[in-house]
Design an enzyme around this catalytic site. Structure first.
Site, mmCIF file in Angstrom:
data_model
loop_
_atom_site.group_PDB
_atom_site.id
_atom_site.type_symbol
_atom_site.label_atom_id
_atom_site.label_comp_id
_atom_site.label_asym_id
_atom_site.label_seq_id
_atom_site.Cartn_x
_atom_site.Cartn_y
_atom_site.Cartn_z
ATOM 1 N N ASN A 1 0.823 -1.220 0.000
ATOM 2 C CA ASN A 1 0.000 0.000 0.000
ATOM 3 C C ASN A 1 0.855 1.267 0.000
ATOM 4 O O ASN A 1 0.378 2.347 0.299
ATOM 5 C CB ASN A 1 -0.964 -0.005 1.200
ATOM 6 C CG ASN A 1 -0.221 0.041 2.531
ATOM 7 O OD1 ASN A 1 0.988 -0.175 2.586
ATOM 8 N ND2 ASN A 1 -0.933 0.321 3.587
ATOM 9 N N HIS B 1 -5.529 6.252 10.642
ATOM 10 C CA HIS B 1 -4.334 6.383 9.793
ATOM 11 C C HIS B 1 -4.639 6.285 8.309
ATOM 12 O O HIS B 1 -3.791 6.600 7.484
ATOM 13 C CB HIS B 1 -3.276 5.347 10.181
ATOM 14 C CG HIS B 1 -3.442 3.995 9.541
ATOM 15 N ND1 HIS B 1 -4.556 3.211 9.716
ATOM 16 C CD2 HIS B 1 -2.617 3.289 8.728
ATOM 17 C CE1 HIS B 1 -4.401 2.079 9.042
ATOM 18 N NE2 HIS B 1 -3.240 2.101 8.433
#
Length: 507
Positions: A228, A430
């Site tokens: 990611n 986050h």
């Protein structure tokens, strides 16, 4: 052995306390020392409860435990204070769920540190760099710019760095963090001011990092990695808090920004792996018992605990060097493309935050100021206005918090609040948080279709490993806007700026 509980019996231990918050009451799992809590809105809670239902239906077999069980198991660890907390982007992970915040009392000799509470990608984090360009300035050269970033930044699973360094240089980088980048000419002095911990954990000791970890880290310095991780060119889509935006140098909708999301690569992974092995031995020696063997831990003040914190600090420093090196490469790419200098393009760091780390901080617990070891795994520090550990520029706004969306979706910049300080040890979400596993994504999604969808949104994309694209497709994740809105509505952070991607470079 106690009979297995039904889904309804499990749910009896969970109680909603507000539109965005649930409490996990003691008794949900054995030996809970404190309650658990998780922040989810109506939509996000269904994902949490479906996971629990599947776990009950499968008789407790399968992969990771459901996130709500992991959250409760962390509440059983020695020395934990307050609550075991999960953010709206919560999903199951190794030991601790992703999105978990847990704080341990440093004055309690039994208190522990757990590598599972930091994660394998130590100091995975996000940095945002602003520019004085507008979307109209880059519209015609967007493809070229994406290619320039792809050419400048080493990306992909085994990518090797182009920042020249030696084994001795790596030792210095592990100890010095961004001070090394500054010394070597890869960072500006003011970059440090706008970085959590000023880009350097002073507790770092390279002697506590194994030779194998260093061997993995040396060729990967200044690389993006896969999964990611990304470098994204974004434009300001909406400004929610004009005062905070102004302090960040965000002047107008349409302004071009760069977001870099990366971590400590193979070095951080090895540090975590080494520590888990050491800690299993320490647990046997010290008689520490946990509900889940993935929660390997050691007393904070034990040799193993201190060794891990020193090595983790080195991995954190390495990640800041990585993001600094990529900032340098981004600045070079932009300067070349626009025949200018990074300075003239106003390419200053807005802020750099970590979302996988354990840090020693002071917090109020039951009306007393305590020194705590705060584990944040898939959660970001979000300190309020007037906090001594945030830069002068942000004293009136609160600390900026960078929230990366998923590939092709929007991202956000938030600010910290006093309520967050009081309720979540100064922490917020986050990112989007996975909604389906990587395996499930690979099996259910077609990468050509995923790439085509991005193109139809007008997003230029460069990918080193196309087959990994499905794992990171927007369909694999929760809606980042739902996550951010939950935190905003709960008051633990505040929306400042929304960013929209126009070009993505991925590993």
């Amino acid at each position: 052995m106690a009979p297995r509980r039904t889904y309804q019996q499990e749910m009896a231990f969970l109680s909603r306390v507000s539109a965005n918050q649930w409490i996990v009451n003691e008794g949900f799992v054995p030996n809970m020392r404190v309650p658990g809590t998780f922040y989810v809105n109506k939509h996000l809670e269904t994902l949490m409860f479906e996971e629990l239902q599947q776990h009950v239906d499968s008789g407790g077999h399968g992969g990771f435990l459901p996130a709500v069980k992991q959250l409760a198991n962390v509440a059983c660890l020695p020395g934990i204070v307050g609550k075991s907390i999960a953010m709206p982007d919560v999903h199951s992970g190794y030991g601790f769920c992703i999105g978990n915040v847990a704080a341990f009392d440093m004055s309690d000799p039994a208190a522990v540190v757990s590598p599972g509470g930091v994660g394998f990608d130590i100091n995975c984090g996000v940095r945002v760099v602003r520019t004085n360009l507008m979307e109209s300035d880059v519209a015609d050269v967007k493809e070229k710019l994406a290619q320039a970033l792809f050419d400048h930044i080493p990306v992909g699973v085994g990518s090797q760095g182009i920042i020249p360094t030696s084994a001795a240089g790596l030792e210095s980088a592990l100890e010095m963090g961004m001070d090394w980048s500054l010394r070597e000419g890869y960072a500006w002095a003011e970059d440090k001011e706008h970085c959590e911990e000023y880009g350097r954990m002073l507790t770092a000791d390279p002697n506590k990092v194994s030779a194998r970890a260093k061997k993995r880290g040396l060729p990967q310095m200044g690389t993006l990695g896969a999964g990611n991780h990304y470098a994204e060119i974004q434009v300001v889509d909406e400004i929610f808090d004009a005062h905070a935006a102004e302090k960040m140098g965000v002047d107008a909708v349409g302004q071009v920004m760069v977001m870099i999301h990366s971590g400590s690569r193979g070095l951080g992974h090895q540090v975590a792996t080494d520590a888990l092995t050491e800690m299993e031995r320490a647990m046997a020696r010290d008689g520490i018992e946990t509900n889940d063997r993935q929660l390997a831990c050691a007393r904070i003040n034990s040799t193993e605990g201190q060794n891990y914190l020193s090595a983790m600090s080195c991995a954190a420093n390495y990640a800041w060097v990585n993001r600094s090196s990529m900032t340098f490469l981004c600045r070079q790419a932009f300067a070349k493309m626009f025949d200018s200098t990074p300075d003239d393009l106003d390419m200053h760091v807005v802020y750099d935050v970590s979302h996988n780390i354990a840090k020693i901080e002071e917090h109020m617990v039951d009306g007393k100021l305590k020194t705590l070891l705060v584990h944040r795994k898939g959660s970001t520090r979000a300190f309020p206005p007037h906090h001594p550990l945030i830069p002068v520029d942000y004293q009136y706004t609160g600390q900026p918090v960078m929230i990366g969306g998923t590939m092709g979706t929007c991202s956000y910049i938030l600010t910290g609040t006093q309520k967050g300080m009081d309720e979540t040890f100064g922490s917020t979400c986050h990112g989007a948080g996975r909604a389906r596993s990587r395996n499930n994504s690979r099996n259910k999604l077609d990468y050509a279709e995923v790439l085509e969808n991005l193109k139809t949104k007008g997003i230029s994309i460069r990918v080193a490993s196309p087959k990994l694209v499905m794992e990171e497709a927007p369909e694999s994740y929760k809606d980042v806007t739902e996550v951010v809105n939950t935190c905003h509505d709960a008051g633990i952070s505040k929306k400042a700026v929304k960013l929209r991607p126009i070009a993505v470079v991925k590993g």
